[in-house]
Scaffold this motif. Sequence first.
Motif, PDB file in Angstrom:
ATOM      1  N   LEU A 190     -26.797  50.097 -43.201  1.00  0.00           N
ATOM      2  CA  LEU A 190     -26.746  49.779 -44.623  1.00  0.00           C
ATOM      3  C   LEU A 190     -27.949  48.934 -45.016  1.00  0.00           C
ATOM      4  N   THR A 191     -28.532  49.249 -46.153  1.00  0.00           N
ATOM      5  CA  THR A 191     -29.544  48.376 -46.734  1.00  0.00           C
ATOM      6  C   THR A 191     -28.835  47.233 -47.464  1.00  0.00           C
ATOM      7  N   ALA A 192     -29.595  46.268 -47.945  1.00  0.00           N
ATOM      8  CA  ALA A 192     -28.999  45.165 -48.713  1.00  0.00           C
ATOM      9  C   ALA A 192     -28.313  45.699 -49.970  1.00  0.00           C
ATOM     10  N   ASP A 193     -28.956  46.682 -50.634  1.00  0.00           N
ATOM     11  CA  ASP A 193     -28.324  47.296 -51.805  1.00  0.00           C
ATOM     12  C   ASP A 193     -27.060  48.044 -51.406  1.00  0.00           C
ATOM     13  N   GLY A 194     -27.114  48.686 -50.239  1.00  0.00           N
ATOM     14  CA  GLY A 194     -25.945  49.417 -49.765  1.00  0.00           C
ATOM     15  C   GLY A 194     -24.773  48.503 -49.484  1.00  0.00           C
ATOM     16  N   GLU A 195     -25.029  47.326 -48.916  1.00  0.00           N
ATOM     17  CA  GLU A 195     -23.960  46.376 -48.631  1.00  0.00           C
ATOM     18  C   GLU A 195     -23.310  45.897 -49.926  1.00  0.00           C
ATOM     19  N   ARG A 196     -24.137  45.636 -50.941  1.00  0.00           N
ATOM     20  CA  ARG A 196     -23.590  45.196 -52.232  1.00  0.00           C
ATOM     21  C   ARG A 196     -22.767  46.308 -52.881  1.00  0.00           C
ATOM     22  N   LEU A 197     -23.294  47.513 -52.867  1.00  0.00           N
ATOM     23  CA  LEU A 197     -22.582  48.616 -53.494  1.00  0.00           C
ATOM     24  C   LEU A 197     -21.316  48.966 -52.735  1.00  0.00           C
ATOM     25  N   LEU A 198     -21.293  48.747 -51.431  1.00  0.00           N
ATOM     26  CA  LEU A 198     -20.120  49.081 -50.630  1.00  0.00           C
ATOM     27  C   LEU A 198     -18.899  48.317 -51.124  1.00  0.00           C
ATOM     28  N   ARG A 199     -19.061  47.039 -51.445  1.00  0.00           N
ATOM     29  CA  ARG A 199     -17.937  46.253 -51.954  1.00  0.00           C
ATOM     30  C   ARG A 199     -17.406  46.823 -53.262  1.00  0.00           C
ATOM     31  N   GLU A 200     -18.329  47.175 -54.157  1.00  0.00           N
ATOM     32  CA  GLU A 200     -17.907  47.711 -55.446  1.00  0.00           C
ATOM     33  C   GLU A 200     -17.267  49.090 -55.290  1.00  0.00           C
ATOM     34  N   ALA A 201     -17.828  49.915 -54.415  1.00  0.00           N
ATOM     35  CA  ALA A 201     -17.291  51.254 -54.202  1.00  0.00           C
ATOM     36  C   ALA A 201     -15.882  51.198 -53.648  1.00  0.00           C
ATOM     37  N   ARG A 202     -15.644  50.281 -52.724  1.00  0.00           N
ATOM     38  CA  ARG A 202     -14.286  50.133 -52.184  1.00  0.00           C
ATOM     39  C   ARG A 202     -13.303  49.725 -53.265  1.00  0.00           C
ATOM     40  N   ALA A 203     -13.728  48.840 -54.167  1.00  0.00           N
ATOM     41  CA  ALA A 203     -12.852  48.407 -55.254  1.00  0.00           C
ATOM     42  C   ALA A 203     -12.520  49.566 -56.183  1.00  0.00           C
ATOM     43  N   VAL A 204     -13.542  50.396 -56.492  1.00  0.00           N
ATOM     44  CA  VAL A 204     -13.312  51.555 -57.369  1.00  0.00           C
ATOM     45  C   VAL A 204     -12.356  52.541 -56.706  1.00  0.00           C
ATOM     46  N   LEU A 205     -12.547  52.810 -55.432  1.00  0.00           N
ATOM     47  CA  LEU A 205     -11.685  53.759 -54.728  1.00  0.00           C
ATOM     48  C   LEU A 205     -10.266  53.230 -54.600  1.00  0.00           C
ATOM     49  N   ALA A 206     -10.133  51.923 -54.386  1.00  0.00           N
ATOM     50  CA  ALA A 206      -8.793  51.335 -54.313  1.00  0.00           C
ATOM     51  C   ALA A 206      -8.066  51.484 -55.639  1.00  0.00           C
ATOM     52  N   ALA A 207      -8.791  51.259 -56.744  1.00  0.00           N
ATOM     53  CA  ALA A 207      -8.187  51.421 -58.066  1.00  0.00           C
ATOM     54  C   ALA A 207      -7.802  52.869 -58.312  1.00  0.00           C
ATOM     55  N   ALA A 208      -8.665  53.792 -57.898  1.00  0.00           N
ATOM     56  CA  ALA A 208      -8.371  55.218 -58.076  1.00  0.00           C
ATOM     57  C   ALA A 208      -7.138  55.621 -57.270  1.00  0.00           C
TER      58      ALA A 208
ATOM     59  N   ARG B 299     -16.545  46.956 -70.039  1.00  0.00           N
ATOM     60  CA  ARG B 299     -17.065  48.004 -69.164  1.00  0.00           C
ATOM     61  C   ARG B 299     -16.179  48.229 -67.943  1.00  0.00           C
ATOM     62  N   ASP B 300     -15.409  47.213 -67.537  1.00  0.00           N
ATOM     63  CA  ASP B 300     -14.570  47.374 -66.350  1.00  0.00           C
ATOM     64  C   ASP B 300     -13.175  47.877 -66.682  1.00  0.00           C
ATOM     65  N   LEU B 301     -12.954  48.244 -67.943  1.00  0.00           N
ATOM     66  CA  LEU B 301     -11.675  48.808 -68.371  1.00  0.00           C
ATOM     67  C   LEU B 301     -11.926  50.154 -69.039  1.00  0.00           C
ATOM     68  N   THR B 302     -10.954  51.037 -68.935  1.00  0.00           N
ATOM     69  CA  THR B 302     -11.022  52.340 -69.599  1.00  0.00           C
ATOM     70  C   THR B 302      -9.955  52.391 -70.676  1.00  0.00           C
ATOM     71  N   ALA B 303     -10.348  52.758 -71.890  1.00  0.00           N
ATOM     72  CA  ALA B 303      -9.411  52.834 -73.011  1.00  0.00           C
ATOM     73  C   ALA B 303      -9.375  54.251 -73.553  1.00  0.00           C
ATOM     74  N   VAL B 304      -8.172  54.725 -73.832  1.00  0.00           N
ATOM     75  CA  VAL B 304      -7.965  56.044 -74.426  1.00  0.00           C
ATOM     76  C   VAL B 304      -7.214  55.847 -75.741  1.00  0.00           C
TER      77      VAL B 304
ATOM     78  N   ALA C 135     -11.096  50.472 -64.994  1.00  0.00           N
ATOM     79  CA  ALA C 135     -12.085  51.538 -64.891  1.00  0.00           C
ATOM     80  C   ALA C 135     -12.045  52.157 -63.500  1.00  0.00           C
ATOM     81  N   GLY C 136     -12.395  53.453 -63.451  1.00  0.00           N
ATOM     82  CA  GLY C 136     -12.481  54.140 -62.168  1.00  0.00           C
ATOM     83  C   GLY C 136     -11.269  54.958 -61.820  1.00  0.00           C
ATOM     84  N   HIS C 137     -10.236  54.970 -62.664  1.00  0.00           N
ATOM     85  CA  HIS C 137      -9.063  55.779 -62.378  1.00  0.00           C
ATOM     86  C   HIS C 137      -9.384  57.264 -62.551  1.00  0.00           C
ATOM     87  N   PRO C 138      -8.824  58.129 -61.712  1.00  0.00           N
ATOM     88  CA  PRO C 138      -9.072  59.567 -61.856  1.00  0.00           C
ATOM     89  C   PRO C 138      -8.665  60.070 -63.234  1.00  0.00           C
TER      90      PRO C 138
END
Length: 283
Positions: A57-75, A152-157, A268-271
């Motif tokens: 992982l690059t430094a950017d990859g390590e930072r994005l990994l945390r966010e990606a896990r959070a998005v996938l957990a929410a999904a 931005r971290d919430l989705t509204a319909v 945000a991030g829900h299917p």
Amino acid sequence: MELRQLRYFVTVAEELHFGKAAERLGIAQPAVSQQVARLEREFGLLLLDRSSRHVRLTADGERLLREARAVLAAADRTAEVAAELVSGRGNLVRIGTAPGMRDRLERGIAVLRGDATDGEATLVAGTRDEHFAALRSGELDLAFVRGEVAARDLTAVELWREPLSVLAPAAYGSEGGVKLADLADLPLRLPPDPVLRDQMVAACREAGFEPVLGRPVHNFEDVVVELSVGPAAWTVVYGEACEPSEGPLWMGLIAPPMSVPGQLVTRAGHPADCLDIVAAAFR
């Protein structure tokens, strides 16, 4: 960006090996490589340091990994909630509510539960800001609010438009509704609702006057009594007129009509397909 790209990236980051990641995902290795590379191009970042001997992982990859896990957990959580809602199993969902939504909630929950009898929805009252905080912390799965949602971290319909009605002295009412400018000399009493307050203050200014705000309204029945026997004033409520026009007060629509959006809000991030199921039930 697609959820599968994030999932592929997270799997490669955990395995630090494209072949093992592909085996774990049950797909061909080239597909994993292509999707991760596409994700990098879309973000404009190098997420993985690749060589013939290692993947890191690059430094950017390590930072994005945390966010990606959070998005996938929410999904994943949304998919679980949707499955529970559709099947009617267990403690269905934690829903943040707003006043005046009884009929919509009853209809929506009944649709989601179908014929099941053991399902349960937990309804939580609160303000917009309280609901937003609870969604972010995972204490709520869904929330219904009025007004625009720009986080931005919430989705509204948007599910519906809610008309605004005026309660004012009977002399100000008419079949075609009441013009705001006609109420300029009366104090405006509003509930502690920032969405309604901001919209009405802006509308009054557009109509050519600065509203004089009176005491806040905490209970609709109380303000009906106070406006009936006390000093002349007016207030605004969500929904169409529900009171008879006889007597000292008149209730009716604003002219020209005004409305606010009713929104279903999730993290945000829900299917999209899961969110569509829930939105359709409550629309």
